[in-house]
Design a protein around this motif. Structure first.
Motif, PDB file in Angstrom:
ATOM      1  N   THR A  19      45.006  42.734  36.803  1.00 39.83           N
ATOM      2  CA  THR A  19      43.687  42.153  37.050  1.00 39.83           C
ATOM      3  C   THR A  19      42.916  41.996  35.751  1.00 39.83           C
ATOM      4  O   THR A  19      42.296  40.953  35.501  1.00 39.83           O
ATOM      5  N   ILE A  20      42.968  43.007  34.909  1.00 36.20           N
ATOM      6  CA  ILE A  20      42.288  42.940  33.609  1.00 36.20           C
ATOM      7  C   ILE A  20      42.931  41.871  32.731  1.00 36.20           C
ATOM      8  O   ILE A  20      42.242  41.068  32.094  1.00 36.20           O
ATOM      9  N   VAL A  83      33.687  42.246  33.785  1.00 34.77           N
ATOM     10  CA  VAL A  83      33.025  41.524  34.876  1.00 34.77           C
ATOM     11  C   VAL A  83      34.037  40.670  35.646  1.00 34.77           C
ATOM     12  O   VAL A  83      34.039  40.657  36.881  1.00 34.77           O
ATOM     13  N   ALA A  84      34.920  39.986  34.927  1.00 41.84           N
ATOM     14  CA  ALA A  84      35.930  39.159  35.596  1.00 41.84           C
ATOM     15  C   ALA A  84      36.846  40.015  36.459  1.00 41.84           C
ATOM     16  O   ALA A  84      37.182  39.636  37.594  1.00 41.84           O
ATOM     17  N   VAL A  89      38.452  42.084  41.931  1.00 47.31           N
ATOM     18  CA  VAL A  89      38.699  43.208  42.832  1.00 47.31           C
ATOM     19  C   VAL A  89      37.826  43.125  44.076  1.00 47.31           C
ATOM     20  O   VAL A  89      38.293  43.346  45.190  1.00 47.31           O
ATOM     21  N   ILE A  90      36.545  42.795  43.901  1.00 49.44           N
ATOM     22  CA  ILE A  90      35.648  42.804  45.062  1.00 49.44           C
ATOM     23  C   ILE A  90      35.827  41.586  45.962  1.00 49.44           C
ATOM     24  O   ILE A  90      35.372  41.611  47.100  1.00 49.44           O
ATOM     25  N   THR A  91      36.496  40.543  45.478  1.00 50.61           N
ATOM     26  CA  THR A  91      36.714  39.380  46.331  1.00 50.61           C
ATOM     27  C   THR A  91      38.082  39.411  47.009  1.00 50.61           C
ATOM     28  O   THR A  91      38.386  38.531  47.800  1.00 50.61           O
ATOM     29  N   GLU A  92      38.887  40.410  46.693  1.00 50.94           N
ATOM     30  CA  GLU A  92      40.211  40.508  47.330  1.00 50.94           C
ATOM     31  C   GLU A  92      40.117  41.116  48.701  1.00 50.94           C
ATOM     32  O   GLU A  92      39.311  41.882  49.053  1.00 50.94           O
TER      33      GLU A  92
END
Length: 92
Positions: A19-20, A83-84, A89-92
């Motif tokens: 993710t990072i 932030v990206a 993570v929060i939109t998955e």
């Protein structure tokens, strides 16, 4: 000779690392995966919760030292990667 300290390698969460990495790629930033021997709090938490670390370049590669220096644009880039990653993570 005797060993007085042993700090085994801690593998961070592969999904968070990806993710990072994707955050850096999405921002068009240069990036590399590294192995760090720095004793971050994340090393302690990695055994309990998904964990990863974002490193930003420092002048002359000096880190965790009073001589450490980072340019504002490097700090901004690191924050933008964070932030990206959080957004992903929060939109998955």
């Amino acid at each position: 000779m005797r060993s007085v300290w042993h700090s085994p390698v801690v593998e961070f969460d592969a999904e968070l690392v990806e993710t990072i990495r994707n955050g850096a790629i999405g921002l068009g930033l240069d990036h590399i995966d590294i192995v760090s021997s720095a004793g971050h709090d994340a090393l302690l938490e990695a055994h309990r919760i998904p964990t990863a670390v974002i490193f930003t370049p420092c002048r002359n590669g000096i880190s965790h030292n009073e001589a450490e220096r980072i340019k504002p644009e490097q700090a901004e880039a690191g924050a933008n990667v964070l932030v990206a990653a959080v957004r992903q993570v929060i939109t998955e």
